[in-house]
Design a protein around this motif. Sequence first.
Motif, short mmCIF file in Angstrom:
data_model
loop_
_atom_site.label_atom_id
_atom_site.label_comp_id
_atom_site.label_asym_id
_atom_site.label_seq_id
_atom_site.Cartn_x
_atom_site.Cartn_y
_atom_site.Cartn_z
N THR A 81 78.00 26.55 22.27
CA THR A 81 76.81 26.66 23.13
C THR A 81 75.54 26.19 22.44
O THR A 81 74.50 26.04 23.09
N TRP A 82 75.59 25.95 21.15
CA TRP A 82 74.41 25.47 20.42
C TRP A 82 74.07 24.07 20.92
O TRP A 82 74.94 23.20 21.05
N ASP A 83 72.80 23.84 21.20
CA ASP A 83 72.34 22.54 21.68
C ASP A 83 72.76 21.45 20.69
O ASP A 83 72.34 21.45 19.53
N LYS A 84 73.59 20.50 21.18
CA LYS A 84 74.15 19.49 20.28
C LYS A 84 73.08 18.54 19.74
O LYS A 84 73.23 17.99 18.65
N HIS A 85 72.01 18.32 20.50
CA HIS A 85 70.93 17.46 19.99
C HIS A 85 70.25 18.13 18.79
O HIS A 85 69.78 17.47 17.88
N GLU A 86 70.21 19.46 18.83
CA GLU A 86 69.59 20.20 17.75
C GLU A 86 70.56 20.40 16.59
O GLU A 86 70.19 20.31 15.41
N LEU A 87 71.82 20.66 16.92
CA LEU A 87 72.81 20.95 15.89
C LEU A 87 73.39 19.70 15.25
O LEU A 87 73.75 19.70 14.07
N GLY A 88 73.49 18.61 16.02
CA GLY A 88 74.18 17.40 15.58
C GLY A 88 73.81 16.90 14.20
O GLY A 88 74.71 16.59 13.39
N PRO A 89 72.52 16.81 13.85
CA PRO A 89 72.17 16.31 12.51
C PRO A 89 72.69 17.18 11.38
O PRO A 89 72.77 16.72 10.24
N HIS A 90 73.05 18.43 11.66
CA HIS A 90 73.51 19.34 10.62
C HIS A 90 75.03 19.40 10.53
O HIS A 90 75.57 20.20 9.76
N ILE A 91 75.72 18.58 11.32
CA ILE A 91 77.18 18.56 11.31
C ILE A 91 77.68 17.14 11.07
O ILE A 91 77.15 16.18 11.64
N GLY A 92 78.69 17.02 10.23
CA GLY A 92 79.39 15.75 10.03
C GLY A 92 80.83 15.92 10.47
O GLY A 92 81.46 16.94 10.16
#
Length: 592
Positions: A401-412
């Motif tokens: 449910t975490w906003d992917k635009h917000e979370l994306g840079p922190h995940i590889g």
Amino acid sequence: MSPEASVSEVQVALSRQKPAFLRAAAFSAVIGVLMLAPSLYMLQVYDRVVTSRNMMTLGMLTLLLVLIYVVMEMLEWVRHGVLRQAAEGFDLALGKRVYGAVFRANLYGAYLLGARGMRDFVTVREFINSRVMTGILDIPMALLLVGVIFWIDTFLGCFGLASAAIQGAITYFNEKSSTPSLAKANTLSNQAQSFIEASLKNGEVVQAMGMTGGLRQRWLKQQKELLLYQAKASDHTGVFTSLSKYVQMVSSSMMLGLGAWLVLSGNFKGSTGLVLMASIVSGRALSPLAQTIIGWHNVVSARESLTRLKELLSKIPAPVPGLPLPAPTGRLVAEYATARVPGVSTGRPVVQNIFFDVPAGKMLAIIGPSASGKSSLANLLVGIWPCLSGTVRLDGVNVHTWDKHELGPHIGFLPQDVALFEGTVAQNIARFGTPDIDKLKTAATVTGLHEHILALPQAYNTRIGGDGVRLSGGMRQRVGLARAVYGFPHLVVLDEPNANLDEAGEVALTNTLQTLRTEGTTVIVITHRKNLLVMADLALLLMNGEAKAFGPRNEVLAALQGVHPQQVKPSADAPRAPVIGMHPGIKPLATA
């Protein structure tokens, strides 16, 4: 979201263009009135100019007619611009939403809806600005022209109204007879297009294994069925189109003959010029209906696309935005996570009751035989799939449910099937954002890719083609790895990262993992190879979608030496990630 809500979502996008549609309708009304100009010009020429032989009157009438034609063409141009603005407004209002829904539909298993979604959206958008749409807007003015015929003579007006009714009946029967065939043809066309795209994507396998003949036969079978339905629809539409043109021509001529009969019988009190005017106006009145019938396949396609668009947005609701959250530190907790493949509603879950807790900066190795659910679990860990029950949390927040635009840079994330895109090497590594030169070179250097990239024809600006077809399998995987570590995210999930690597690539991968640990990144690696397993702090053994052992690497490896490895259960005082930043209505899962 209910179907009614999704319908309103599409209708809202269309209703926002209501002012543009009203302006276009107003221009259509003015154009319809100006269409009377040629008939009035003819009436004035034969009733006044010919009898008075006044050349000045003829010149002024002709000049006025030319000016009216100029105004009509300008209004046509403006109306076209207004409809184009309406189409662009529809695109702006719904385009981003549809793109997101199409993307998520493929993740959730609704592949057909996802494949058609953007094409349906484009079909509706282009229909708004089509000639068929202008014909539909002109239909109300046809009634005005029939009213003009009534003004000339009631009997002629009744004949014109009957002709319009016949055209309406032709339109109705055309829809009833051709719509089913057109709908089936459109469905088969989409299927054939999807089949061709899949064949082209796997062209190397097709060519190498001699599958061209079999695939061609299947495509020809689809095409044969498609052409059958297209021919059937074309035959029906062709019959009604010809009938419509026939009625239009006969009505104009019959209007002229009927007017002459009324004059000869003494039942027509006006001038003979009015009879000619009624004949011309009758043809103008029936023209929009004939134009609509000719383009009826466009109406059917747009209507079906709109229906599928509503269905897409109904099944794939817009994500609910959450509260802004701080950057994660990397603590990953799976709380009895259970999931099926999206789109599959029955059967045994592919992963079930998975529990583990990975502190920030640690490395977890997920091991197990093929088809044990490792890749499925990876999709849960990065938030691609939802959980049927349980939760996967990153720093206490549900990753799905975490906003992917917000979370994306922190995940590889590096999946088994490395997905690269048409563009440059730099664009792919930088995730198609604005490339940061320092981060770009760091990611390439850490993964041992920098020297290889410099050897390419245009270095980082080398275009790699769709799905990276211009790169070797090992290079594609290493570019995908560089993309995963770009900017040193706080969580990196690697699914078989060394599947296509040579010895040098293995060394580069090992160095990459060491660097990630130094930077404090939490690393989840799915692997079968010991050289990566020995680097891990923790290990998770999956079998048949269930966790058979979890804990420190050495303990799990020691358990593997036994005949029946035991599942490590979380103790009552096992650490729990804090529950923060949750969406309204989502309750924390009790894991004690």
